[in-house]
Design a protein around this motif. Sequence first.
Motif, mmCIF file in Angstrom:
data_model
loop_
_atom_site.group_PDB
_atom_site.id
_atom_site.type_symbol
_atom_site.label_atom_id
_atom_site.label_comp_id
_atom_site.label_asym_id
_atom_site.label_seq_id
_atom_site.Cartn_x
_atom_site.Cartn_y
_atom_site.Cartn_z
ATOM 1 N N LEU A 1 0.830 -1.208 0.000
ATOM 2 C CA LEU A 1 0.000 0.000 0.000
ATOM 3 C C LEU A 1 0.860 1.253 0.000
ATOM 4 O O LEU A 1 0.435 2.320 -0.440
ATOM 5 N N GLY A 2 2.062 1.141 0.498
ATOM 6 C CA GLY A 2 2.943 2.302 0.499
ATOM 7 C C GLY A 2 4.048 2.127 1.504
ATOM 8 O O GLY A 2 4.141 1.118 2.194
ATOM 9 N N ILE A 3 4.907 3.148 1.579
ATOM 10 C CA ILE A 3 6.010 3.124 2.538
ATOM 11 C C ILE A 3 5.720 4.186 3.591
ATOM 12 O O ILE A 3 5.315 5.299 3.263
ATOM 13 N N SER A 4 5.898 3.807 4.847
ATOM 14 C CA SER A 4 5.623 4.733 5.944
ATOM 15 C C SER A 4 6.532 5.958 5.861
ATOM 16 O O SER A 4 7.654 5.887 5.394
ATOM 17 N N LYS A 5 6.004 7.090 6.342
ATOM 18 C CA LYS A 5 6.781 8.326 6.335
ATOM 19 C C LYS A 5 8.048 8.185 7.179
ATOM 20 O O LYS A 5 8.958 8.995 7.107
ATOM 21 N N GLU A 6 8.030 7.162 8.015
ATOM 22 C CA GLU A 6 9.157 6.958 8.917
ATOM 23 C C GLU A 6 10.413 6.507 8.163
ATOM 24 O O GLU A 6 11.516 6.637 8.655
ATOM 25 N N SER A 7 10.242 5.957 6.973
ATOM 26 C CA SER A 7 11.383 5.581 6.153
ATOM 27 C C SER A 7 11.768 6.793 5.326
ATOM 28 O O SER A 7 10.956 7.312 4.574
ATOM 29 N N ARG A 8 12.989 7.255 5.502
ATOM 30 C CA ARG A 8 13.351 8.549 4.923
ATOM 31 C C ARG A 8 14.594 8.476 4.052
ATOM 32 O O ARG A 8 15.316 7.506 4.048
ATOM 33 N N GLY A 9 14.831 9.576 3.364
ATOM 34 C CA GLY A 9 16.097 9.786 2.655
ATOM 35 C C GLY A 9 16.446 8.667 1.695
ATOM 36 O O GLY A 9 15.594 8.144 0.988
ATOM 37 N N ASP A 10 17.710 8.311 1.683
ATOM 38 C CA ASP A 10 18.213 7.305 0.755
ATOM 39 C C ASP A 10 17.519 5.966 0.918
ATOM 40 O O ASP A 10 17.287 5.258 -0.054
ATOM 41 N N ASN A 11 17.220 5.616 2.185
ATOM 42 C CA ASN A 11 16.558 4.351 2.433
ATOM 43 C C ASN A 11 15.249 4.246 1.691
ATOM 44 O O ASN A 11 14.940 3.245 1.062
ATOM 45 N N ARG A 12 14.451 5.309 1.784
ATOM 46 C CA ARG A 12 13.151 5.325 1.141
ATOM 47 C C ARG A 12 13.290 5.276 -0.374
ATOM 48 O O ARG A 12 12.642 4.475 -1.045
ATOM 49 N N ARG A 13 14.199 6.105 -0.900
ATOM 50 C CA ARG A 13 14.378 6.142 -2.354
ATOM 51 C C ARG A 13 14.825 4.784 -2.873
ATOM 52 O O ARG A 13 14.356 4.311 -3.906
ATOM 53 N N ARG A 14 15.745 4.138 -2.132
ATOM 54 C CA ARG A 14 16.231 2.849 -2.570
ATOM 55 C C ARG A 14 15.092 1.829 -2.623
ATOM 56 O O ARG A 14 14.959 1.071 -3.592
ATOM 57 N N LEU A 15 14.255 1.819 -1.611
ATOM 58 C CA LEU A 15 13.137 0.873 -1.588
ATOM 59 C C LEU A 15 12.222 1.097 -2.785
ATOM 60 O O LEU A 15 11.801 0.152 -3.450
ATOM 61 N N LEU A 16 11.933 2.361 -3.071
ATOM 62 C CA LEU A 16 11.057 2.661 -4.207
ATOM 63 C C LEU A 16 11.699 2.195 -5.507
ATOM 64 O O LEU A 16 11.054 1.575 -6.349
ATOM 65 N N ASP A 17 12.986 2.485 -5.669
ATOM 66 C CA ASP A 17 13.667 2.098 -6.897
ATOM 67 C C ASP A 17 13.712 0.586 -7.062
ATOM 68 O O ASP A 17 13.767 0.075 -8.174
ATOM 69 N N LEU A 18 13.718 -0.127 -5.942
ATOM 70 C CA LEU A 18 13.759 -1.584 -6.019
ATOM 71 C C LEU A 18 12.381 -2.170 -6.325
ATOM 72 O O LEU A 18 12.246 -3.374 -6.461
ATOM 73 N N GLY A 19 11.380 -1.327 -6.395
ATOM 74 C CA GLY A 19 10.060 -1.805 -6.793
ATOM 75 C C GLY A 19 9.075 -1.983 -5.656
ATOM 76 O O GLY A 19 8.013 -2.568 -5.840
ATOM 77 N N PHE A 20 9.412 -1.479 -4.465
ATOM 78 C CA PHE A 20 8.448 -1.533 -3.365
ATOM 79 C C PHE A 20 7.478 -0.365 -3.512
ATOM 80 O O PHE A 20 7.505 0.587 -2.733
ATOM 81 N N VAL A 21 6.669 -0.407 -4.557
ATOM 82 C CA VAL A 21 5.742 0.694 -4.821
ATOM 83 C C VAL A 21 4.309 0.197 -4.698
ATOM 84 O O VAL A 21 4.042 -1.005 -4.745
#
Lengths: 339, 471, 254
Positions: free
Chosen positions: A278-298
């Motif tokens: 459903l999404g990534i919590s706001k608690e995941s920030r910065g590079d960590n968040r971007r990396r997860l999105l790029d890996l397809g956790f969308v």
Amino acid sequence: MNYNPVFALLIFFAVSFLGYLLFRPRNGWFWLIKNNLKSNEKTVIEDILKQLYHGENSGNEVNINSLTSALKFNNSIIVDVIKKMSINELIQFEGDVLKLTNSGRDYALRIVRVHRLWEKYLAEKTGYAKAEWHDMAELKEHELSPEETNVLATQLGNPIYDPHGDPIPTKSGKVADVNGEFLSSLAVNAVGKIIHIEDEPDVIYKQIIAENIHIGSQIRMVENNNQRIVFYAEGEEFILAPIVAANITVAVLEKDEIVEENMVRLSSLKENETARILGISKESRGDNRRRLLDLGFVKGTKISIDLISPMKNPIAYLVKGTSIALRKDQASKILIKKD
Amino acid sequence: MNKNSIDNIIALSSDLRWKIGDDFHDGLAEGIYADASEIANGSVSIDNEKKRFRLDSKIDKIVTSKTWGFPIMFMILGVILWLTIIGANYPSAMLANLLLDNMHPALKGFASSIGMPWWLDGFLIDGVYLAVAWVIAVMLPPMAIFFPMFTLLEDFGYLPRVAFNLDYMFKKSGAHGKQALTMSMGFGCNAAGVVATRIIDSPRERLIAIITNNFSLCNGRWPTQILIATIFIGAVVPASFSAIASLSAVIGIAILGIFFMFFTSWALTKTVLKGEVSTFNLELPPYRPPRFWKTVYTSLIDRTIIVLWRAILFAAPAGAVIWLISNIYIGNESIATLTINSLDGFGFLLGMNGVILLAYIVAIPANEIVIPTILMLTVMASGIPGGEGVGVMFELDSANATGDILKAGGWTLLTAVNLMLFSLLHNPCSTTIYTIYKETNSVKWTTVASILPVIMGFVITFLVAQVWRLF
Amino acid sequence: MENKVSSACDTCSHFNAKGLKKLGVNTKNFDFVVALAGNPNTGKSTVFNALTGLRQHTGNWPGKTVVRAEGAFEYNAQKFKLIDLPGTYSLLSTSQDEEVARNFILFGKPDVTVIVVDASRLERNLNLVLQILEITDKVVLCLNLMDEAKRSNIKIDVRTLARDLGIPVVPTSARFSEGIPDLIQTINEVATGKIICKPHQIKNVPENIENAVKKLSTEIIKQFPSIPNSRWIAFRLLEGDTQIIEALKTGELV
């Protein structure tokens, strides 16, 4: 060679102990002296302005007594500085109550701006732990010039809120509103979204961090009385003391705003279950968040467990045809709906 | 195009950025994947009818299982290390025979036949040539065995599973599971281990892996450990147990190194590296059968030869320095003797002696030449008979003969134990230091990585020496 | 290092095996620069080695090739220099690998960019493909690991894919040198302008972002009429990419 090993050991331990006293983190003498040298009049002025500003916002009146007990400086210095500030028209007396003048408020806003921007910077661009942001920003707020502050703000994309959910004053001193109520006063069965977690006092903040409560989570109140407050968020049950809950602010959600009822954390997914992200919590920030999105956790992606490591952490998830291992704390910041 | 209009564009972009808020990256990433899945759905069809046998997942279930995961891993690593250390003995002995025992006298003979002055012949052949030959003889065979085997495992896809299994332990000390691999690589060569940290894409964890790689006992140090353990530790117990005792001492040192690696990783995350960005993700790629000969060939070229070449570049001047300090005299004493005398006091405090400290200073380029240098300096400093001449490094065929020289030089069991500890805990060799600089591009981190282990070595050997003398 | 190319296409009319020469590391005096991009674990380096005859080693790992490798080949008397970029999942974050790859495609302006994708994980790989298509329009998609896809019963309609992406798509199995002649032929055709690509633009961007991108890219085109990738630069500006802002100031992008 004739010498006494005991003597050599004693010297060694004495030197190490001295080194520890001097350089231990936070309270080492070296750091204390260094900070004391820096804490000049400017720091005192700015800290007093901040106290007055926060007092103004929370509706508490501030007088000299409450100031001297709140600040760690020598009382005579504080009295001295207050005199100077009132001559410079940063503050004014109404009876024994201290008030900010307009120019004093502008100054205070500038300090608050630096503080919150720096917390945002630490959250987005560095690896410092959450519990450390506040103390580091307390030091930094006295150091940055207005120009440096503006450059920092541009780099961060002129953020509106800091990582705790506090509004960051803009260059011109505008402050966004935070409309919400304390978690401790949320009615049973009401649904809300956490919009702010207060980072002072330290003890309570650390307790909230330890509970793994995230900003931006949707919650549903289950039980609210003088003893305890029980609520559900992201599929987990949380139990807090009312005094702790009072440091969390939630925005009450109307029926049509409630996004997802069965939102749970990825960390609760079991083997052989499938789910959609459903999404990534706001608690995941910065590079960590971007990396997860790029890996397809969308949003909308199908996810299931591929492999569990011998220690049960990390766990490899199957996402878009590839097996990607995440640690438990990362998985707890990805929100899913089980099929 | 003028500057003003560019500033306008930038101003407009930061204004728009503010309006969009925090969600830009989220929105874009989701958008791209939405397009991707539309396009993929339009052209990809999966025939689920034919149930495919997933060998991959069968293997995965076993190598990451609770029961088998760790045993399989330790077995594979153990076999590789064993093959490397034992297997390298034979080619090493052959190379030593060729380069040191035959080529060296031949070169000396040739030099004297063409009437080369003694100093030039000493400088070039006893200094430069000997150091280079030593490094090749000791370093080449283990690397040529270790790297291809490691690379085969890598190509097959097993190594990411090792990182997956061990991540939990590494996470406890603030490190990345992939550090298990760079650490293992360090058992082959620290410089190669440092290069291998490229697989760690999180800045903080990569720095940790680089700084702590030196705690993996590298190929250049294994022979020192084994030799000293055989001579001194093995002699403490009855002869029938001596092999086991010395072997466990060496393994103990290697395990101690792993312990220091974890401890230092933990200490670094709590202090200097606290602010570096830390992320984690680990892809477990499908298994692919490696192409054997090609892998062997490329790992030889890419890793072994490059690292060896760097080591030779650093060893050559070191050989020259070793020869020079032994042969240049100030007053009545050579530079080496003077330095040894001035270091002796400090060395004693650490339970070692001036010879060892000087050897570690001049042998920074390569751990391989530490023992030959120590032997040469011991003979020179104590005036006992033996050796090949002033400034000429040498090694003896039997451990007993080596032990006799060292004991004549005043060595005790304490000296041996502390040498083993110091061999584990001292600055990385200059090849590794140079590699760390190349990889981090930072003088600060290179300095930390170089100084930190020496300080730890001083502290540990000091403490051991004092406690030892108490009893 | 002349390799025998064994493929059906070896004998077909438009590929002339005799025209191919693998030049290894000899990268001097080339006519075209070709960049090789792709996700980790797609066999990118195998494709690189198949094209150049080199034996560069890269493991079964993400992020192995951090230093970019160079090689060359000659086809029909034209020399191609090949640059192997680090394998990345995306070009949007700011890891070191991604910066190297991104900077080369953006500032190095290769004549052709070959994107190697894993045919059995197409959807995931398209993330990178779609990003590159926003930067450059001279792209060949190398649909690698067709053998693995076949084993997993995955079928790909190459023509539909090529039409949807607006670029030529060549299926290969680089491990077995299958499809490599076809790939070289296609690279040549894109380099010489025989094939003109009409690359797909990312469509599903949320409306508020799309509007901002449009606004910004119109402004950029006004200032730099010749810029080929205004949309992508707008994406980067909205992300606050300081490197791109700097490049815009120095005029490096044009």
